[in-house]
Design a protein around this motif. Structure first.
Motif, PDB file in Angstrom:
ATOM      1  N   LEU A   1       0.707  -1.452  -0.114  1.00  9.98           N
ATOM      2  CA  LEU A   1      -0.063   0.066   0.097  1.00  9.98           C
ATOM      3  C   LEU A   1       0.863   1.274  -0.017  1.00  9.98           C
ATOM      4  O   LEU A   1       0.452   2.398  -0.030  1.00  9.98           O
ATOM      5  CB  LEU A   1      -0.883   0.133   1.219  1.00  9.98           C
ATOM      6  CG  LEU A   1      -2.025  -1.021   1.081  1.00  9.98           C
ATOM      7  CD1 LEU A   1      -2.796  -1.321   2.467  1.00  9.98           C
ATOM      8  CD2 LEU A   1      -3.197  -0.661  -0.027  1.00  9.98           C
ATOM      9  N   SER A   2       2.158   1.237   0.069  1.00 11.18           N
ATOM     10  CA  SER A   2       2.971   2.240   0.265  1.00 11.18           C
ATOM     11  C   SER A   2       2.643   3.261  -0.845  1.00 11.18           C
ATOM     12  O   SER A   2       2.466   4.499  -0.442  1.00 11.18           O
ATOM     13  CB  SER A   2       4.364   2.226   0.240  1.00 11.18           C
ATOM     14  OG  SER A   2       4.852   1.346  -0.991  1.00 11.18           O
ATOM     15  N   ALA A   3       2.769   3.103  -2.200  1.00 12.56           N
ATOM     16  CA  ALA A   3       2.410   4.253  -3.141  1.00 12.56           C
ATOM     17  C   ALA A   3       0.990   4.660  -3.055  1.00 12.56           C
ATOM     18  O   ALA A   3       0.719   5.973  -3.227  1.00 12.56           O
ATOM     19  CB  ALA A   3       2.783   3.537  -4.458  1.00 12.56           C
ATOM     20  N   LEU A   4       0.084   4.081  -2.825  1.00 16.64           N
ATOM     21  CA  LEU A   4      -1.224   4.323  -2.615  1.00 16.64           C
ATOM     22  C   LEU A   4      -1.225   5.371  -1.691  1.00 16.64           C
ATOM     23  O   LEU A   4      -1.911   6.380  -1.673  1.00 16.64           O
ATOM     24  CB  LEU A   4      -2.211   3.135  -2.606  1.00 16.64           C
ATOM     25  CG  LEU A   4      -3.599   3.579  -2.252  1.00 16.64           C
ATOM     26  CD1 LEU A   4      -4.397   4.405  -3.491  1.00 16.64           C
ATOM     27  CD2 LEU A   4      -4.706   2.419  -1.923  1.00 16.64           C
ATOM     28  N   ARG A   5      -0.748   5.041  -0.417  1.00 11.99           N
ATOM     29  CA  ARG A   5      -0.713   6.075   0.929  1.00 11.99           C
ATOM     30  C   ARG A   5      -0.152   7.200   0.292  1.00 11.99           C
ATOM     31  O   ARG A   5      -0.657   8.436   0.689  1.00 11.99           O
ATOM     32  CB  ARG A   5      -0.016   5.030   1.847  1.00 11.99           C
ATOM     33  CG  ARG A   5      -0.506   5.493   3.199  1.00 11.99           C
ATOM     34  CD  ARG A   5       0.451   4.517   4.078  1.00 11.99           C
ATOM     35  NE  ARG A   5      -0.136   3.383   4.474  1.00 11.99           N
ATOM     36  CZ  ARG A   5       0.826   2.321   4.336  1.00 11.99           C
ATOM     37  NH1 ARG A   5       2.031   2.357   4.180  1.00 11.99           N
ATOM     38  NH2 ARG A   5       0.029   1.059   4.474  1.00 11.99           N
TER      39      ARG A   5
ATOM     40  N   LEU B   1       7.418 -10.828  -5.822  1.00 16.78           N
ATOM     41  CA  LEU B   1       6.171 -11.165  -6.626  1.00 16.78           C
ATOM     42  C   LEU B   1       5.190 -10.091  -6.497  1.00 16.78           C
ATOM     43  O   LEU B   1       4.164  -9.957  -6.501  1.00 16.78           O
ATOM     44  CB  LEU B   1       5.274 -12.301  -6.204  1.00 16.78           C
ATOM     45  CG  LEU B   1       6.288 -13.613  -5.679  1.00 16.78           C
ATOM     46  CD1 LEU B   1       5.195 -14.664  -5.100  1.00 16.78           C
ATOM     47  CD2 LEU B   1       7.008 -14.084  -6.834  1.00 16.78           C
ATOM     48  N   LYS B   2       5.856  -8.675  -6.847  1.00 19.25           N
ATOM     49  CA  LYS B   2       4.998  -7.309  -6.500  1.00 19.25           C
ATOM     50  C   LYS B   2       5.307  -6.428  -7.449  1.00 19.25           C
ATOM     51  O   LYS B   2       6.576  -6.051  -7.926  1.00 19.25           O
ATOM     52  CB  LYS B   2       5.156  -6.902  -5.306  1.00 19.25           C
ATOM     53  CG  LYS B   2       4.235  -7.328  -4.264  1.00 19.25           C
ATOM     54  CD  LYS B   2       4.097  -6.637  -2.911  1.00 19.25           C
ATOM     55  CE  LYS B   2       3.559  -7.642  -1.978  1.00 19.25           C
ATOM     56  NZ  LYS B   2       4.366  -8.827  -1.605  1.00 19.25           N
ATOM     57  N   GLY B   3       4.462  -5.773  -8.069  1.00 15.46           N
ATOM     58  CA  GLY B   3       4.847  -4.838  -9.043  1.00 15.46           C
ATOM     59  C   GLY B   3       3.954  -3.223  -9.019  1.00 15.46           C
ATOM     60  O   GLY B   3       4.148  -2.344  -9.667  1.00 15.46           O
ATOM     61  N   ILE B   4       2.803  -3.676  -8.671  1.00 15.27           N
ATOM     62  CA  ILE B   4       1.703  -2.618  -8.808  1.00 15.27           C
ATOM     63  C   ILE B   4       2.112  -1.285  -7.908  1.00 15.27           C
ATOM     64  O   ILE B   4       1.986  -0.123  -8.651  1.00 15.27           O
ATOM     65  CB  ILE B   4       0.496  -3.296  -8.178  1.00 15.27           C
ATOM     66  CG1 ILE B   4      -0.270  -4.550  -8.798  1.00 15.27           C
ATOM     67  CG2 ILE B   4      -0.842  -2.201  -8.329  1.00 15.27           C
ATOM     68  CD1 ILE B   4      -1.308  -5.175  -8.111  1.00 15.27           C
ATOM     69  N   HIS B   5       2.629  -1.324  -6.855  1.00 15.86           N
ATOM     70  CA  HIS B   5       3.058  -0.218  -6.180  1.00 15.86           C
ATOM     71  C   HIS B   5       4.251   0.444  -6.997  1.00 15.86           C
ATOM     72  O   HIS B   5       4.338   1.661  -7.001  1.00 15.86           O
ATOM     73  CB  HIS B   5       3.322  -0.652  -4.547  1.00 15.86           C
ATOM     74  CG  HIS B   5       4.648  -1.483  -4.586  1.00 15.86           C
ATOM     75  ND1 HIS B   5       4.645  -2.713  -5.243  1.00 15.86           N
ATOM     76  CD2 HIS B   5       5.827  -1.317  -3.977  1.00 15.86           C
ATOM     77  CE1 HIS B   5       5.897  -3.019  -4.668  1.00 15.86           C
ATOM     78  NE2 HIS B   5       6.562  -2.192  -4.204  1.00 15.86           N
ATOM     79  N   LEU B   6       5.239  -0.276  -7.361  1.00 13.30           N
ATOM     80  CA  LEU B   6       6.186   0.142  -8.293  1.00 13.30           C
ATOM     81  C   LEU B   6       5.627   0.824  -9.360  1.00 13.30           C
ATOM     82  O   LEU B   6       6.143   1.866  -9.975  1.00 13.30           O
ATOM     83  CB  LEU B   6       7.201  -0.840  -8.380  1.00 13.30           C
ATOM     84  CG  LEU B   6       7.846  -1.631  -7.389  1.00 13.30           C
ATOM     85  CD1 LEU B   6       8.825  -2.671  -7.889  1.00 13.30           C
ATOM     86  CD2 LEU B   6       8.787  -0.646  -6.506  1.00 13.30           C
ATOM     87  N   ALA B   7       4.669   0.259 -10.148  1.00  8.42           N
ATOM     88  CA  ALA B   7       4.181   0.904 -11.391  1.00  8.42           C
ATOM     89  C   ALA B   7       3.442   2.182 -11.134  1.00  8.42           C
ATOM     90  O   ALA B   7       3.866   3.239 -11.801  1.00  8.42           O
ATOM     91  CB  ALA B   7       3.030  -0.204 -11.988  1.00  8.42           C
ATOM     92  N   MET B   8       2.816   2.187 -10.036  1.00  7.88           N
ATOM     93  CA  MET B   8       2.356   3.487  -9.630  1.00  7.88           C
ATOM     94  C   MET B   8       3.039   4.556  -9.092  1.00  7.88           C
ATOM     95  O   MET B   8       3.215   5.826  -9.661  1.00  7.88           O
ATOM     96  CB  MET B   8       1.116   3.145  -8.249  1.00  7.88           C
ATOM     97  CG  MET B   8       0.104   2.341  -8.522  1.00  7.88           C
ATOM     98  SD  MET B   8      -0.885   1.958  -7.117  1.00  7.88           S
ATOM     99  CE  MET B   8      -1.587   3.726  -6.584  1.00  7.88           C
ATOM    100  N   ARG B   9       4.132   4.021  -8.269  1.00  2.00           N
ATOM    101  CA  ARG B   9       5.219   5.133  -8.146  1.00  2.00           C
ATOM    102  C   ARG B   9       6.003   5.668  -9.174  1.00  2.00           C
ATOM    103  O   ARG B   9       6.409   6.766  -9.448  1.00  2.00           O
ATOM    104  CB  ARG B   9       6.328   4.543  -7.135  1.00  2.00           C
ATOM    105  CG  ARG B   9       7.147   5.389  -6.712  1.00  2.00           C
ATOM    106  CD  ARG B   9       7.816   5.307  -5.319  1.00  2.00           C
ATOM    107  NE  ARG B   9       7.043   4.721  -4.082  1.00  2.00           N
ATOM    108  CZ  ARG B   9       6.585   5.540  -3.200  1.00  2.00           C
ATOM    109  NH1 ARG B   9       6.336   6.921  -3.423  1.00  2.00           N
ATOM    110  NH2 ARG B   9       5.820   4.896  -2.395  1.00  2.00           N
ATOM    111  N   SER B  10       6.343   4.911 -10.195  1.00  2.38           N
ATOM    112  CA  SER B  10       7.055   5.097 -11.414  1.00  2.38           C
ATOM    113  C   SER B  10       5.935   6.381 -12.289  1.00  2.38           C
ATOM    114  O   SER B  10       6.581   7.201 -12.671  1.00  2.38           O
ATOM    115  CB  SER B  10       7.432   4.310 -12.373  1.00  2.38           C
ATOM    116  OG  SER B  10       6.360   3.509 -12.925  1.00  2.38           O
ATOM    117  N   GLY B  11       4.753   5.856 -12.285  1.00  2.00           N
ATOM    118  CA  GLY B  11       3.730   6.962 -12.932  1.00  2.00           C
ATOM    119  C   GLY B  11       3.825   8.219 -12.282  1.00  2.00           C
ATOM    120  O   GLY B  11       3.787   9.304 -12.806  1.00  2.00           O
TER     121      GLY B  11
END
Lengths: 555, 320
Positions: A62-66, A334-344
């Motif tokens: 949840l870090s990027a969403l936060r 096994l995670k990338g959603i938060h990294l994708a968000m952060r890169s965006g």
């Protein structure tokens, strides 16, 4: 023939996934904070609506969403199910052993179990609430160029027949001209592929390596996995030299999200990821969980696993790359959603300043790479930069290295540890089986499906909600069909018929005593595996008519 | 009283209209049917033999060619004067076009693609599939009459309609529209639309799949279709290969049919095909593979080669 329409915007984002939507939302926030003349922003999405083509396990850090939406809970983000238990099991053909401890990278405490499709759909409502134009049902067919400067994107034509002739319903694609384009077209995105090749953005980088995730959503008559319980497995049905593992996540409503991730760098040309997935479900550890349940949804998607050293240069004149298109996945966690968000988000910050300053040159946009180097993305990805390459030497080597790298900070005698593109690792029949090649091919029997636990690909496609107009042109361009029936048949026994999880590729009788490749393009679930894994690299995945494709609601 | 908007083709009520009548009678057996067109005399005579209380002819030169404006204007007027409790229509392409406007014009609730009707605690409850057919919702319509309902093709059986002794009375209602009411100008049909085959009205269908290996077998299948007076159709692979035109494809990316008799020849029974034909009354499957999923839904199954079975069926039919 109607004229092509033109639309001018300041910033164009291609792809309404986690990266693209996070970028859009960050732009809106920066806009609000800075005031002044607002920039015009548009988001393109090839799916019928945002989330339609989004598929993942998924455990969300949840870090990027936060950081992006601090009050996400008040805004009813669909992230309610928290991970309560983490387990790792090692499977052999008939048994399962639980690891006495959960390796630190797989500790998911505090993370959320989500449906990525639902999460993306929610993120899109946040973006639209900011007044940003989101055009769903429009894929980016090609980049617009002015010399070596990217000046926007042309959307795909509609209403062409199979021979690419206009029908009565023909509408030409629209040219969306943008001062700056942020490409978030996902794993093996068609625009990113062209961009990287044309500008050599992968020079001095390791080749990207991918995996294929096949996922099913099941509903069981009673609770088999408590909501929030997370299980990962290693071993069976994969062999020691095959990278990957399975996941089983307990969701509310007696639902189980489960799947198999297989490295698209396997050696055996006869390996069949879909078959391996069926064998996984027949393993007693899994079948007891699913027994008496029903298949709700099916889907598949490739994921980039190459890690830090495989990320291409992310900026060039007029263009930035973010999300899976750039390869922001931590394959150890096994995670990338938060990294994708952060890169965006970082791409948006660079883009906003650059467009305001009237300078979208590669030199100016290089600040995006600097921002990534200073961000949590590098902190997370750099220490595990060599892990996926180590798994290329087998499961034991990979696990050993993953453990060792925690001590060395990821350093190894050769850094970066070399890697090979996955399609080059597929051995020919002769190399893999030697003199036994012919027997190996002949011995394969037609797979049997019990239609309770195991299903054929076509049934899977039905459960993916996939739809393409039947008389549309094929969006899978195979550049040399002659190779399929001659060289490939002999050298690899047509692996496309096995690695495609949607029965797009089929060798059929050509009516002249031989066989030919038949492409069932309307089955395609947009996973991109064929574009990645074809040993001759003669398949190009291009977007079909806008809005067509899978319908991954709930996935 | 229920008002049924009957579709006619060649001056006969279409099978879909008969199914809609069967559905309407489950709400209330007092059904008034309306036929619209330029000249409805013959169609009204044919419809009068159905179990309805009255036939209404709504005639106007402007109704000769379908326009949503003309249809909506006339039906809204008729509904206003008859005050039916429900307006029932078959869920055809045309109904999909004009019924939302009709509902908006009348400020009436609209339920589309009804697949079942029951009376629960004195209230009429309609079933309709949602989420791509994964769930069936029971829906009770609220608000003042009329309630508008379209009926999914193949969901109700018209064969059990009672026979009538005397034809129903026919009444002509003067149409009130003028040409100025109609804003649409109808162009000739598109090339694509002209060749469309509507298999949903066929009573018998012979469908072929991958089990058919060459053109001579297809000729044999055509013989069977002729002997049965059946339409010929196919699963996707055959249409895809160009053996039959795409408008004869049955299944999720083709047409949905519900004939009296469906003969599936060499069709394995992929779920994409099944969803398009599972409403057929009697399903006969011929396949060499005894494990083929088609046998799970077939009423009669023959495990065998088409080359043996089809000529035998043709011979048996021709001997009768």
């Amino acid at each position: 023939m109607p004229d092509r329409e033109v639309l001018d915007v300041d910033i164009l984002i291609v792809g309404a996934g986690p990266a693209g939507l996070a970028a859009a939302l960050r732009l809106a926030q920066l806009q609000k904070a800075a005031g002044g003349e607002p920039l015009s922003i548009a988001v393109l999405e090839k799916g019928r609506e945002p989330g339609a083509h989004a598929l993942s396990g998924a455990v969300l850090d949840l870090s990027a969403l936060r950081d992006l939406i601090p009050d996400y809970a008040d805004r009813q983000a669909p992230v309610d199910t928290r991970v309560t238990d983490d387990e790792v099991h090692l499977l052999t053909a008939g048994r399962a052993w639980r690891l006495p401890f959960t390796p630190p990278p797989l500790a998911n405490h505090g993370c959320a179990l989500i449906s990525l499709s639902a999460f993306v759909a929610w993120l899109a409502t946040q973006v639209e609430a900011e007044g940003i134009d989101l055009f769903s049902g429009f894929g980016g067919a090609e980049l617009l160029w002015d010399g070596h400067v990217v000046t926007g994107v042309r959307t795909g034509d509609r209403g062409l027949d199979r021979q690419r002739q206009p029908t009565a319903a023909f509408e030409p694609g629209v040219d969306i001209r943008a001062t700056l384009t942020i490409i978030c077209d996902g794993v093996r995105g068609n625009l990113t592929k062209v961009l990287v090749q044309r500008l050599g953005l992968d020079r001095d980088r390791l080749p990207q390596v991918y995996a294929l995730g096949i996922k099913e959503l099941w509903e069981t008559p009673d609770t088999r996995l408590a909501p929030g319980r997370v299980i990962h497995t290693m071993g069976y049905p994969l062999r020691l030299h095959e990278f990957g593992g399975a996941f089983l996540y307990g969701l509310p409503g007696n639902q189980i999200s489960m799947g198999l991730v297989t490295g698209l760098d396997y050696h055996d040309p006869l390996f069949d990821p879909h078959q391996a997935f069926q064998r996984l479900k027949q393993h007693p550890f899994v079948s007891t969980l699913l027994d008496g349940g029903s298949l709700v949804k099916y889907g598949a998607k490739a994921l980039p696993e190459g890690g830090w050293h495989a990320i291409p240069r992310l900026a060039s004149d007029g263009v930035l790359i973010a999300g899976d298109a750039g390869g922001f996945v931590n394959s150890l966690r096994l995670k990338g959603i938060h990294l994708a968000m952060r890169s965006g988000m970082l791409a948006a910050e660079t883009a906003f300043e650059a467009v305001r300053a009237g300078d979208v040159s590669a030199a100016r946009l290089a600040r995006y790479q600097d921002a990534i180097d200073r961000s949590a993305i590098r902190t997370e990805l750099y220490p595990v930069r060599n892990v996926h390459q180590a798994f290329g030497h087998g499961l034991a080597a990979g696990v050993a290295f993953a453990g060792l790298s925690m001590l060395t900070g990821g350093w190894w005698l050769r850094d970066p540890m070399p890697a090979t593109a996955g399609h080059e690792r597929t051995a020919t029949l002769a190399d893999f089986y030697g003199s036994a090649a012919e027997t190996a091919v002949a011995r394969r029997s037609a797979p049997k499906y019990d239609r309770r636990l195991t299903f054929d690909r076509v049934t899977g496609v039905h459960h993916s909600g996939t739809h393409h107009r039947e008389d549309a042109p094929s969006h899978l361009l195979v550049h040399d069909l002659e190779i399929c029936r001659t060289r490939c048949a002999v050298e690899y026994a047509n692996p496309c018929t096995r690695f495609c999880p949607a029965h797009v590729y089929e060798m059929v009788d050509d009516g002249q005593g031989g066989r030919r490749l038949q492409i069932n393009a309307s089955n395609c679930v947009h996973c991109k595996t064929c574009d990645i894994m074809d040993p001759y690299q003669i398949i190009d995945w291009v977007p079909p008519e806008g809005g067509d494709g899978p319908q991954y609601d709930g996935m | 009283m229920i008002l049924l908007v009957a579709d006619t083709s060649d001056d006969l009520p279409t099978p879909a209209s008969l199914e809609a009548l069967a559905a309407a009678r489950q709400i209330d057996p007092a059904v008034t049917a309306v036929v619209l067109g330029r000249d409805t005399a013959a169609a009204a005579d044919a419809a009068a033999r159905l179990p309805v209380t009255e036939i209404i002819r709504l005639e106007h030169p402007a109704l000769g060619t379908y326009t949503p404006d003309g249809t909506v204007a006339e039906l809204a007027g008729l509904v206003g004067s008859l005050a039916p409790s429900h307006v029932v229509l078959p869920h055809t392409y045309q109904a999909r076009d004009f019924v939302p406007r009709l509902a908006a014009r009348l400020a009436a609730p609209l339920l589309t693609e009804c697949t079942g009707i029951a009376t629960v605690e004195g209230r009429v409850t309609f079933a309709r599939p949602i989420f791509q057919g994964k769930v069936v919702a029971d829906i009770v319509l609220d608000g003042p009459a009329p309630h508008i309902v379209t009926v999914q093709i193949g969901a109700f059986r018209a064969d059990d309609l009672p026979t009538t002794t005397a034809p129903a009375p026919i009444r002509q209602v003067p149409a009130a529209i003028t040409d100025a009411d109609i804003r649409q100008v109808v162009e000739p049909p598109f090339r694509d639309a002209q060749q469309e085959v509507d298999l949903s009205t066929a009573t018998r269908i012979v469908a072929v799949g991958r089990g058919v290996k060459d053109e001579t077998q297809l000729a044999m299948v055509r013989q069977l279709a002729t002997a049965l007076g059946a339409e010929i159709a196919a699963s996707r692979p055959l249409c895809d290969a160009g053996w039959l035109p795409m408008d004869r494809q049955i299944g999720s990316s083709g047409q949905t049919v519900a004939p009296q008799l469906y003969i599936a020849l060499g069709i394995s029974g992929a779920i994409q095909h099944i969803v398009g034909m599972k409403g057929a009354k009697t399903i006969v499957a011929v396949n060499t593979d005894a494990d083929a999923p088609i046998f799970e839904i077939a009423d009669y199954g023959i495990v065998g080669d088409l080359f043996d079975v089809v000529p035998a069926l043709v011979a048996a039919l021709e001997a009768r």
